[in-house]
Scaffold this motif. Structure first.
Motif, PDB file in Angstrom:
ATOM      1  N   LEU A   1     -13.731 -14.501 -38.667  1.00 47.12           N
ATOM      2  CA  LEU A   1     -13.096 -15.233 -39.762  1.00 47.12           C
ATOM      3  C   LEU A   1     -14.122 -16.096 -40.501  1.00 47.12           C
ATOM      4  O   LEU A   1     -14.160 -16.114 -41.735  1.00 47.12           O
ATOM      5  N   PHE A   2     -14.959 -16.771 -39.755  1.00 46.57           N
ATOM      6  CA  PHE A   2     -16.008 -17.593 -40.362  1.00 46.57           C
ATOM      7  C   PHE A   2     -16.961 -16.730 -41.187  1.00 46.57           C
ATOM      8  O   PHE A   2     -17.306 -17.068 -42.326  1.00 46.57           O
ATOM      9  N   LEU A   3     -17.397 -15.612 -40.612  1.00 40.11           N
ATOM     10  CA  LEU A   3     -18.314 -14.724 -41.332  1.00 40.11           C
ATOM     11  C   LEU A   3     -17.664 -14.133 -42.578  1.00 40.11           C
ATOM     12  O   LEU A   3     -18.335 -13.941 -43.597  1.00 40.11           O
ATOM     13  N   GLN A   4     -16.355 -13.857 -42.515  1.00 46.96           N
ATOM     14  CA  GLN A   4     -15.650 -13.353 -43.695  1.00 46.96           C
ATOM     15  C   GLN A   4     -15.639 -14.404 -44.797  1.00 46.96           C
ATOM     16  O   GLN A   4     -15.824 -14.086 -45.971  1.00 46.96           O
ATOM     17  N   TRP A   5     -15.439 -15.648 -44.435  1.00 50.32           N
ATOM     18  CA  TRP A   5     -15.478 -16.731 -45.416  1.00 50.32           C
ATOM     19  C   TRP A   5     -16.858 -16.871 -46.042  1.00 50.32           C
ATOM     20  O   TRP A   5     -16.996 -17.044 -47.261  1.00 50.32           O
ATOM     21  N   VAL A   6     -17.897 -16.799 -45.200  1.00 52.25           N
ATOM     22  CA  VAL A   6     -19.271 -16.890 -45.714  1.00 52.25           C
ATOM     23  C   VAL A   6     -19.527 -15.745 -46.688  1.00 52.25           C
ATOM     24  O   VAL A   6     -20.074 -15.949 -47.781  1.00 52.25           O
ATOM     25  N   LEU A   7     -19.141 -14.534 -46.304  1.00 52.22           N
ATOM     26  CA  LEU A   7     -19.325 -13.374 -47.166  1.00 52.22           C
ATOM     27  C   LEU A   7     -18.580 -13.547 -48.486  1.00 52.22           C
ATOM     28  O   LEU A   7     -19.125 -13.278 -49.559  1.00 52.22           O
ATOM     29  N   ASN A   8     -17.349 -13.997 -48.435  1.00 46.43           N
ATOM     30  CA  ASN A   8     -16.557 -14.182 -49.653  1.00 46.43           C
ATOM     31  C   ASN A   8     -17.177 -15.229 -50.577  1.00 46.43           C
ATOM     32  O   ASN A   8     -17.228 -15.040 -51.796  1.00 46.43           O
TER      33      ASN A   8
ATOM     34  N   LYS B   1     -13.213  -5.442 -57.108  1.00 46.49           N
ATOM     35  CA  LYS B   1     -12.482  -4.447 -56.304  1.00 46.49           C
ATOM     36  C   LYS B   1     -12.518  -4.798 -54.829  1.00 46.49           C
ATOM     37  O   LYS B   1     -11.569  -4.530 -54.100  1.00 46.49           O
ATOM     38  N   TYR B   2     -13.603  -5.392 -54.369  1.00 46.66           N
ATOM     39  CA  TYR B   2     -13.712  -5.821 -52.977  1.00 46.66           C
ATOM     40  C   TYR B   2     -12.594  -6.804 -52.639  1.00 46.66           C
ATOM     41  O   TYR B   2     -11.935  -6.679 -51.610  1.00 46.66           O
ATOM     42  N   PHE B   3     -12.380  -7.764 -53.514  1.00 47.76           N
ATOM     43  CA  PHE B   3     -11.327  -8.742 -53.255  1.00 47.76           C
ATOM     44  C   PHE B   3      -9.937  -8.127 -53.442  1.00 47.76           C
ATOM     45  O   PHE B   3      -9.015  -8.447 -52.700  1.00 47.76           O
ATOM     46  N   GLU B   4      -9.776  -7.249 -54.433  1.00 48.89           N
ATOM     47  CA  GLU B   4      -8.480  -6.605 -54.658  1.00 48.89           C
ATOM     48  C   GLU B   4      -8.109  -5.646 -53.532  1.00 48.89           C
ATOM     49  O   GLU B   4      -6.929  -5.467 -53.239  1.00 48.89           O
TER      50      GLU B   4
END
Length: 134
Positions: free
Chosen positions: A12-19, A74-77
């Motif tokens: 979850l932390f890494l996903q936030w960093v990536l986003n 598209k990544y976010f969608e």
């Protein structure tokens, strides 16, 4: 079992960093897109003495920035998933730009054209698989 629960926050932390970093990258690419638009404007109206042949290169750079920004959107969608099709589109555009900019060696141009053909066939196969799964 406790070890798994203890580190369950890491993805979850890494996903936030990536986003956050992808959002920052999209903003930077947007600045370059605006800069490229200004360059195209200068070339069209020949304000800085740049040869008109550079117009095509600038337009292709514009589309590369545009495609990368569209890929991030598209990544976010797609709920944090990069669609393969967009990478192929970016690759095709990048190779076309390379052919236009560096076309001195005919063998390289043929090889680049072959790479584009492979990517177009890949898109065709991906579309067939997508239609057959629906």
């Amino acid at each position: 079992m406790k070890m798994d629960k203890k580190f369950s926050y890491v993805p979850l932390f890494l996903q936030w960093v990536l986003n956050i970093l992808l959002t920052l990258l999209a903003l930077i690419l947007s600045v370059f897109l605006v800069k490229e638009t200004f360059t195209i404007y200068q070339i069209i109206f020949n304000l800085d003495g740049t040869p008109a042949i550079d117009l095509l290169e600038s337009i292709l750079n514009f589309f590369l920035y545009f495609e990368f920004i569209a890929l991030i959107i598209k990544y976010f969608e797609a709920h944090f998933h990069f669609p393969l099709r967009y990478f192929i589109y970016i690759g095709i555009t990048a190779i076309v730009r390379l052919i236009i900019v560096d076309h001195k060696d005919p063998m390289d141009t043929i090889l680049y054209s072959g790479a584009i053909l492979v990517m177009v066939v890949t898109l065709f196969i991906a579309d067939l698989r997508k239609k057959s799964s629906n």
